[in-house]
Write a protein that holds these residues in place. Structure first.
Motif, mmCIF file in Angstrom:
data_model
loop_
_atom_site.group_PDB
_atom_site.id
_atom_site.type_symbol
_atom_site.label_atom_id
_atom_site.label_comp_id
_atom_site.label_asym_id
_atom_site.label_seq_id
_atom_site.Cartn_x
_atom_site.Cartn_y
_atom_site.Cartn_z
ATOM 1 N N THR A 153 28.681 46.750 28.076
ATOM 2 C CA THR A 153 27.363 47.301 27.548
ATOM 3 C C THR A 153 26.780 48.601 28.461
ATOM 4 O OG1 THR A 153 26.213 45.571 28.726
ATOM 5 C CG2 THR A 153 26.383 45.185 26.423
ATOM 6 N N GLU A 154 27.614 49.158 29.078
ATOM 7 C CA GLU A 154 27.433 50.232 30.097
ATOM 8 C C GLU A 154 27.165 51.497 28.952
ATOM 9 O OE1 GLU A 154 28.266 54.122 31.419
ATOM 10 O OE2 GLU A 154 29.678 53.066 30.215
ATOM 11 N N PRO A 155 26.216 51.994 29.331
ATOM 12 C CA PRO A 155 25.656 53.125 28.183
ATOM 13 C C PRO A 155 26.784 54.333 27.482
ATOM 14 C CG PRO A 155 24.087 53.038 30.031
ATOM 15 C CD PRO A 155 25.273 51.988 30.395
ATOM 16 N N GLY A 156 27.695 54.578 28.409
ATOM 17 C CA GLY A 156 28.603 55.371 28.018
ATOM 18 C C GLY A 156 29.679 54.758 26.985
ATOM 19 N N THR A 157 30.017 53.612 27.243
ATOM 20 C CA THR A 157 30.925 52.832 26.472
ATOM 21 C C THR A 157 30.302 52.278 25.242
ATOM 22 O OG1 THR A 157 32.299 52.104 28.379
ATOM 23 C CG2 THR A 157 32.618 50.897 26.297
ATOM 24 N N LEU A 158 29.032 51.650 25.372
ATOM 25 C CA LEU A 158 28.362 51.228 24.121
ATOM 26 C C LEU A 158 27.979 52.437 23.162
ATOM 27 C CD1 LEU A 158 27.143 48.936 22.531
ATOM 28 C CD2 LEU A 158 25.143 48.884 24.165
ATOM 29 N N GLY A 159 27.611 53.539 24.005
ATOM 30 C CA GLY A 159 27.211 54.614 23.017
ATOM 31 C C GLY A 159 27.969 55.076 22.221
ATOM 32 N N GLN A 160 29.309 55.299 22.910
ATOM 33 C CA GLN A 160 30.511 55.730 22.024
ATOM 34 C C GLN A 160 31.011 54.906 21.127
ATOM 35 O OE1 GLN A 160 34.142 56.184 24.710
ATOM 36 N NE2 GLN A 160 33.143 57.851 25.780
ATOM 37 N N ALA A 161 30.670 53.426 21.379
ATOM 38 C CA ALA A 161 31.163 52.531 20.157
ATOM 39 C C ALA A 161 29.831 52.788 19.166
ATOM 40 C CB ALA A 161 31.020 51.097 20.846
ATOM 41 N N LEU A 162 28.733 52.961 19.440
ATOM 42 C CA LEU A 162 27.565 53.229 18.409
ATOM 43 C C LEU A 162 27.814 54.230 17.585
ATOM 44 C CD1 LEU A 162 24.293 52.527 20.510
ATOM 45 C CD2 LEU A 162 25.144 50.988 18.494
ATOM 46 N N VAL A 163 28.440 55.460 18.068
ATOM 47 C CA VAL A 163 28.841 56.792 17.244
ATOM 48 C C VAL A 163 29.940 56.229 16.319
ATOM 49 C CG1 VAL A 163 29.611 59.096 17.320
ATOM 50 C CG2 VAL A 163 27.901 58.303 19.038
ATOM 51 N N ALA A 164 30.844 55.589 16.657
ATOM 52 C CA ALA A 164 32.264 55.399 16.009
ATOM 53 C C ALA A 164 31.968 54.357 14.954
ATOM 54 C CB ALA A 164 33.174 55.050 16.882
ATOM 55 N N SER A 165 31.005 53.637 15.461
ATOM 56 C CA SER A 165 30.865 52.423 14.238
ATOM 57 C C SER A 165 29.739 52.850 13.317
ATOM 58 C CB SER A 165 29.999 51.152 14.994
ATOM 59 O OG SER A 165 30.957 50.474 15.885
ATOM 60 N N LEU A 166 28.774 53.627 13.722
ATOM 61 C CA LEU A 166 27.902 54.355 12.537
ATOM 62 C C LEU A 166 28.604 55.169 11.709
ATOM 63 C CD1 LEU A 166 24.408 55.020 14.443
ATOM 64 C CD2 LEU A 166 24.799 53.827 12.523
ATOM 65 N N ASN A 167 29.578 55.930 12.136
ATOM 66 C CA ASN A 167 30.426 56.796 11.262
ATOM 67 C C ASN A 167 31.219 56.247 10.459
ATOM 68 O OD1 ASN A 167 29.223 58.987 12.355
ATOM 69 N ND2 ASN A 167 31.050 59.183 14.087
ATOM 70 N N ALA A 168 31.906 54.883 10.924
ATOM 71 C CA ALA A 168 32.775 54.189 10.068
ATOM 72 C C ALA A 168 31.795 53.482 8.914
ATOM 73 C CB ALA A 168 33.447 53.185 10.975
ATOM 74 N N ALA A 169 30.595 52.773 9.402
ATOM 75 C CA ALA A 169 29.668 52.429 8.461
ATOM 76 C C ALA A 169 29.547 52.907 7.375
ATOM 77 C CB ALA A 169 28.404 52.092 8.993
#
Length: 220
Positions: A153-169
């Motif tokens: 949940t470190e901001p950089g890691t979680l932030g990248q996952a948010l971007v990738a997951s929103l795009n995949a959504a």
């Protein structure tokens, strides 16, 4: 139960209709990753109309954090929306159905061992999940193709996952296994499983039901 559309859910919640939403629903606390999610969302290279939705009772620590600059800036821009109260079932379902991505960034890891009510609602609504690998999520989300796991949940890691997951959504479609899981956890199946033996003993028709073995065996 008919699946609620995003537009219907957002209208019911009285939130803006446009943009992509990441939702955190139920009890909103640091343990559930609320603070980490705000920080990651604020730092991630997301679209200007991407929004973070908190829906449910908010504990004192997070209420205080929502008053801090890193939160108030998002709120003023209309990108952080907090519905901070206990929601009836229809609005809790709407808070999940309104989302493009359902976030479950739990911080308590192994101590959170039981099923996630919000994850089950997400499966029922056909919304993808981004979760940390607490035991239930680590076992269920990949197997039933409910979304993705993020290890930090470190901001950089979680932030990248948010971007990738929103795009995949944008192209996400619930898997047959995910739909079976949602059907297993439905109220109708719960009632059928609990009343089946009684129906047998009374000589009445046994209601159709879905067993866990069948659900588990139906996945790769």
């Amino acid at each position: 139960m008919a699946m609620m559309t995003k537009s219907e859910a957002r209208a019911l919640l009285e939130v803006p209709a446009g943009g992509r939403y990441v939702s955190l629903s139920g009890w909103i606390s640091s343990r559930k990753g609320a603070k980490a999610l705000i920080r990651a969302f604020a730092e991630a290279p997301l679209k200007a109309d991407d929004r973070l939705l908190f829906a449910g009772p908010i504990d004192a620590e997070i209420r205080e954090f929502l008053r801090q600059p890193e939160s108030t800036g998002l709120a003023r821009a209309g990108r952080l929306i907090a519905i901070g109260r206990l929601l009836p079932e229809d609005l809790l379902d709407a808070s999940v159905a309104a989302a493009d991505l359902v976030a479950l960034p739990y911080l308590d890891g192994p101590s959170h061992s039981g099923p996630s009510n919000i994850a089950i609602r997400a499966a029922r609504c056909g919304r993808p999940i981004l979760a940390t690998p607490f035991p239930w999520a680590a076992a269920i989300i990949p197997k039933f193709k409910l979304g993705n796991l993020v290890t930090s949940t470190e901001p950089g890691t979680l932030g990248q996952a948010l971007v990738a997951s929103l795009n995949a959504a944008e192209t996400y479609s619930p898997s047959p296994a995910g739909r079976n899981l949602a059907d297993f956890f439905s109220m109708e199946n719960f009632q059928a499983c609990w009343t089946a033996r009684l129906a047998e003993r009374l000589g009445r028709p046994v209601p159709p039901r879905i067993g866990w073995d069948a659900v588990w065996a139906g996945t790769p």
